[in-house]
Design a protein around this motif. Structure first.
Motif, PDB file in Angstrom:
ATOM      1  N   ASP A  97      54.897  23.736 -15.290  1.00  0.00           N
ATOM      2  CA  ASP A  97      53.613  23.812 -15.991  1.00  0.00           C
ATOM      3  C   ASP A  97      52.745  25.015 -15.630  1.00  0.00           C
ATOM      4  O   ASP A  97      51.794  25.312 -16.339  1.00  0.00           O
ATOM      5  N   SER A  98      53.026  25.663 -14.537  1.00  0.00           N
ATOM      6  CA  SER A  98      52.170  26.764 -14.094  1.00  0.00           C
ATOM      7  C   SER A  98      52.847  28.114 -14.332  1.00  0.00           C
ATOM      8  O   SER A  98      53.822  28.449 -13.658  1.00  0.00           O
ATOM      9  N   PRO A  99      52.318  28.921 -15.260  1.00  0.00           N
ATOM     10  CA  PRO A  99      52.914  30.235 -15.491  1.00  0.00           C
ATOM     11  C   PRO A  99      52.699  31.184 -14.313  1.00  0.00           C
ATOM     12  O   PRO A  99      53.373  32.209 -14.209  1.00  0.00           O
ATOM     13  N   MET A 100      51.796  30.846 -13.414  1.00  0.00           N
ATOM     14  CA  MET A 100      51.513  31.694 -12.254  1.00  0.00           C
ATOM     15  C   MET A 100      52.379  31.364 -11.040  1.00  0.00           C
ATOM     16  O   MET A 100      52.247  32.004 -10.001  1.00  0.00           O
ATOM     17  N   PHE A 101      53.275  30.361 -11.148  1.00  0.00           N
ATOM     18  CA  PHE A 101      54.102  29.990 -10.000  1.00  0.00           C
ATOM     19  C   PHE A 101      54.981  31.172  -9.605  1.00  0.00           C
ATOM     20  O   PHE A 101      55.732  31.696 -10.426  1.00  0.00           O
ATOM     21  N   PRO A 102      54.907  31.610  -8.342  1.00  0.00           N
ATOM     22  CA  PRO A 102      55.676  32.785  -7.906  1.00  0.00           C
ATOM     23  C   PRO A 102      57.136  32.423  -7.600  1.00  0.00           C
ATOM     24  O   PRO A 102      57.441  31.911  -6.540  1.00  0.00           O
ATOM     25  N   VAL A 103      58.013  32.699  -8.523  1.00  0.00           N
ATOM     26  CA  VAL A 103      59.434  32.446  -8.316  1.00  0.00           C
ATOM     27  C   VAL A 103      59.948  33.484  -7.326  1.00  0.00           C
ATOM     28  O   VAL A 103      59.703  34.682  -7.493  1.00  0.00           O
ATOM     29  N   PRO A 104      60.645  33.044  -6.263  1.00  0.00           N
ATOM     30  CA  PRO A 104      61.122  34.022  -5.284  1.00  0.00           C
ATOM     31  C   PRO A 104      62.180  34.946  -5.892  1.00  0.00           C
ATOM     32  O   PRO A 104      62.942  34.540  -6.770  1.00  0.00           O
ATOM     33  N   PRO A 105      62.236  36.197  -5.415  1.00  0.00           N
ATOM     34  CA  PRO A 105      63.242  37.134  -5.912  1.00  0.00           C
ATOM     35  C   PRO A 105      64.654  36.658  -5.573  1.00  0.00           C
ATOM     36  O   PRO A 105      64.843  35.775  -4.733  1.00  0.00           O
ATOM     37  N   GLU A 106      65.641  37.254  -6.194  1.00  0.00           N
ATOM     38  CA  GLU A 106      67.045  36.934  -5.920  1.00  0.00           C
ATOM     39  C   GLU A 106      67.333  37.081  -4.425  1.00  0.00           C
ATOM     40  O   GLU A 106      66.870  38.027  -3.781  1.00  0.00           O
ATOM     41  N   ASN A 107      68.060  36.138  -3.858  1.00  0.00           N
ATOM     42  CA  ASN A 107      68.442  36.101  -2.438  1.00  0.00           C
ATOM     43  C   ASN A 107      67.262  35.921  -1.494  1.00  0.00           C
ATOM     44  O   ASN A 107      67.359  36.249  -0.313  1.00  0.00           O
ATOM     45  N   LYS A 108      66.147  35.431  -1.982  1.00  0.00           N
ATOM     46  CA  LYS A 108      64.991  35.076  -1.160  1.00  0.00           C
ATOM     47  C   LYS A 108      64.706  33.597  -1.386  1.00  0.00           C
ATOM     48  O   LYS A 108      64.999  33.049  -2.446  1.00  0.00           O
ATOM     49  N   TYR A 109      64.116  32.943  -0.369  1.00  0.00           N
ATOM     50  CA  TYR A 109      63.924  31.497  -0.440  1.00  0.00           C
ATOM     51  C   TYR A 109      62.574  31.109   0.136  1.00  0.00           C
ATOM     52  O   TYR A 109      62.062  31.769   1.037  1.00  0.00           O
ATOM     53  N   TYR A 110      62.036  30.008  -0.376  1.00  0.00           N
ATOM     54  CA  TYR A 110      60.917  29.352   0.275  1.00  0.00           C
ATOM     55  C   TYR A 110      61.494  28.344   1.257  1.00  0.00           C
ATOM     56  O   TYR A 110      62.416  27.603   0.920  1.00  0.00           O
ATOM     57  N   LEU A 111      60.980  28.325   2.477  1.00  0.00           N
ATOM     58  CA  LEU A 111      61.375  27.301   3.431  1.00  0.00           C
ATOM     59  C   LEU A 111      60.559  26.057   3.107  1.00  0.00           C
ATOM     60  O   LEU A 111      59.328  26.096   3.126  1.00  0.00           O
ATOM     61  N   VAL A 112      61.231  24.980   2.769  1.00  0.00           N
ATOM     62  CA  VAL A 112      60.565  23.741   2.367  1.00  0.00           C
ATOM     63  C   VAL A 112      60.939  22.629   3.332  1.00  0.00           C
ATOM     64  O   VAL A 112      61.911  22.747   4.075  1.00  0.00           O
ATOM     65  N   ASP A 113      60.174  21.544   3.324  1.00  0.00           N
ATOM     66  CA  ASP A 113      60.498  20.437   4.224  1.00  0.00           C
ATOM     67  C   ASP A 113      61.559  19.540   3.595  1.00  0.00           C
ATOM     68  O   ASP A 113      62.027  19.775   2.482  1.00  0.00           O
ATOM     69  N   SER A 114      61.921  18.489   4.311  1.00  0.00           N
ATOM     70  CA  SER A 114      63.034  17.633   3.884  1.00  0.00           C
ATOM     71  C   SER A 114      62.702  16.788   2.657  1.00  0.00           C
ATOM     72  O   SER A 114      63.575  16.114   2.126  1.00  0.00           O
ATOM     73  N   GLY A 115      61.474  16.835   2.170  1.00  0.00           N
ATOM     74  CA  GLY A 115      61.110  16.134   0.954  1.00  0.00           C
ATOM     75  C   GLY A 115      61.637  16.813  -0.299  1.00  0.00           C
ATOM     76  O   GLY A 115      61.543  16.275  -1.389  1.00  0.00           O
ATOM     77  N   TYR A 116      62.181  18.001  -0.142  1.00  0.00           N
ATOM     78  CA  TYR A 116      62.713  18.774  -1.262  1.00  0.00           C
ATOM     79  C   TYR A 116      64.229  18.873  -1.154  1.00  0.00           C
ATOM     80  O   TYR A 116      64.795  18.819  -0.068  1.00  0.00           O
ATOM     81  N   ALA A 117      64.860  19.076  -2.286  1.00  0.00           N
ATOM     82  CA  ALA A 117      66.301  19.317  -2.289  1.00  0.00           C
ATOM     83  C   ALA A 117      66.558  20.818  -2.199  1.00  0.00           C
ATOM     84  O   ALA A 117      65.717  21.623  -2.579  1.00  0.00           O
ATOM     85  N   ASN A 118      67.734  21.183  -1.680  1.00  0.00           N
ATOM     86  CA  ASN A 118      68.125  22.584  -1.736  1.00  0.00           C
ATOM     87  C   ASN A 118      68.390  22.936  -3.193  1.00  0.00           C
ATOM     88  O   ASN A 118      69.127  22.251  -3.889  1.00  0.00           O
ATOM     89  N   ARG A 119      67.747  23.961  -3.660  1.00  0.00           N
ATOM     90  CA  ARG A 119      67.921  24.438  -5.025  1.00  0.00           C
ATOM     91  C   ARG A 119      67.618  25.913  -5.047  1.00  0.00           C
ATOM     92  O   ARG A 119      67.218  26.475  -4.014  1.00  0.00           O
ATOM     93  N   ARG A 120      67.805  26.544  -6.187  1.00  0.00           N
ATOM     94  CA  ARG A 120      67.571  27.996  -6.272  1.00  0.00           C
ATOM     95  C   ARG A 120      66.144  28.302  -5.834  1.00  0.00           C
ATOM     96  O   ARG A 120      65.177  27.764  -6.349  1.00  0.00           O
ATOM     97  N   GLY A 121      66.018  29.134  -4.811  1.00  0.00           N
ATOM     98  CA  GLY A 121      64.719  29.545  -4.328  1.00  0.00           C
ATOM     99  C   GLY A 121      64.108  28.658  -3.261  1.00  0.00           C
ATOM    100  O   GLY A 121      63.085  28.994  -2.702  1.00  0.00           O
ATOM    101  N   CYS A 122      64.741  27.510  -2.942  1.00  0.00           N
ATOM    102  CA  CYS A 122      64.221  26.590  -1.927  1.00  0.00           C
ATOM    103  C   CYS A 122      65.292  26.305  -0.876  1.00  0.00           C
ATOM    104  O   CYS A 122      66.422  25.945  -1.222  1.00  0.00           O
ATOM    105  N   LEU A 123      64.929  26.442   0.372  1.00  0.00           N
ATOM    106  CA  LEU A 123      65.854  26.175   1.468  1.00  0.00           C
ATOM    107  C   LEU A 123      65.267  25.062   2.333  1.00  0.00           C
ATOM    108  O   LEU A 123      64.276  25.263   3.033  1.00  0.00           O
ATOM    109  N   ALA A 124      65.868  23.873   2.250  1.00  0.00           N
ATOM    110  CA  ALA A 124      65.421  22.707   3.010  1.00  0.00           C
ATOM    111  C   ALA A 124      66.282  22.540   4.257  1.00  0.00           C
ATOM    112  O   ALA A 124      67.434  22.950   4.268  1.00  0.00           O
ATOM    113  N   PRO A 125      65.737  21.924   5.310  1.00  0.00           N
ATOM    114  CA  PRO A 125      66.567  21.657   6.491  1.00  0.00           C
ATOM    115  C   PRO A 125      67.654  20.635   6.147  1.00  0.00           C
ATOM    116  O   PRO A 125      67.491  19.827   5.250  1.00  0.00           O
ATOM    117  N   PHE A 126      68.738  20.706   6.881  1.00  0.00           N
ATOM    118  CA  PHE A 126      69.822  19.752   6.620  1.00  0.00           C
ATOM    119  C   PHE A 126      70.052  18.871   7.816  1.00  0.00           C
ATOM    120  O   PHE A 126      69.533  19.046   8.856  1.00  0.00           O
TER     121      PHE A 126
END
Length: 90
Positions: A61-90
Motif C-alpha cells: 500500500d505504500s509507494p514510498m516503501f524503500p525496497v532494498p537493492p539487489e543482493n541487499k537485505y533488511y535484517l528482520v526479527d523472527s516474526g517475519y519469513a525469509n523472503r526477497r529483501g528480508c533476512l530473518a534469523p533461523f
C-alpha cells in the motif's frame, strides 16, 4: 526493521481490531540505516495484526516503501519469513 504497537488514549470510536488487552493500539513499522537514523516509518495497521501482515501491507500500500537493492537485505526479527529483501534469523 522493527514493528511495535502504539497505545492510543481518549478515542471516541474504538474498533475491535485495534484492541490489545482492552487498550487501543496501532502497529508501527520503522526502518533505520546504519547510523540508527529512521529512513522510513509506516503506521496504521491494527495492533492485533501479525508482524508479517504489517510488512505485507506496507509493501503493497505504500509507494514510498524503500525496497532494498539487489543482493541487499533488511535484517528482520523472527516474526517475519525469509523472503526477497528480508533476512530473518533461523
Amino acid at each position: 526493521m522493527a514493528v511495535d504497537y502504539v497505545r492510543m488514549q481518549n478515542m471516541e470510536l474504538i474498533f475491535m481490531d485495534f484492541l490489545i488487552k482492552g487498550i487501543a493500539s496501532l502497529n508501527v513499522l520503522a526502518i533505520c540505516d546504519y547510523d540508527m537514523l529512521f529512513t522510513y516509518c509506516y503506521v496504521g495497521v491494527a495492533g492485533s495484526a501479525h508482524d508479517a501482515r504489517v510488512l505485507a501491507t506496507a509493501t503493497r500500500d505504500s509507494p514510498m516503501f524503500p525496497v532494498p537493492p539487489e543482493n541487499k537485505y533488511y535484517l528482520v526479527d523472527s516474526g517475519y519469513a525469509n523472503r526477497r529483501g528480508c533476512l530473518a534469523p533461523f
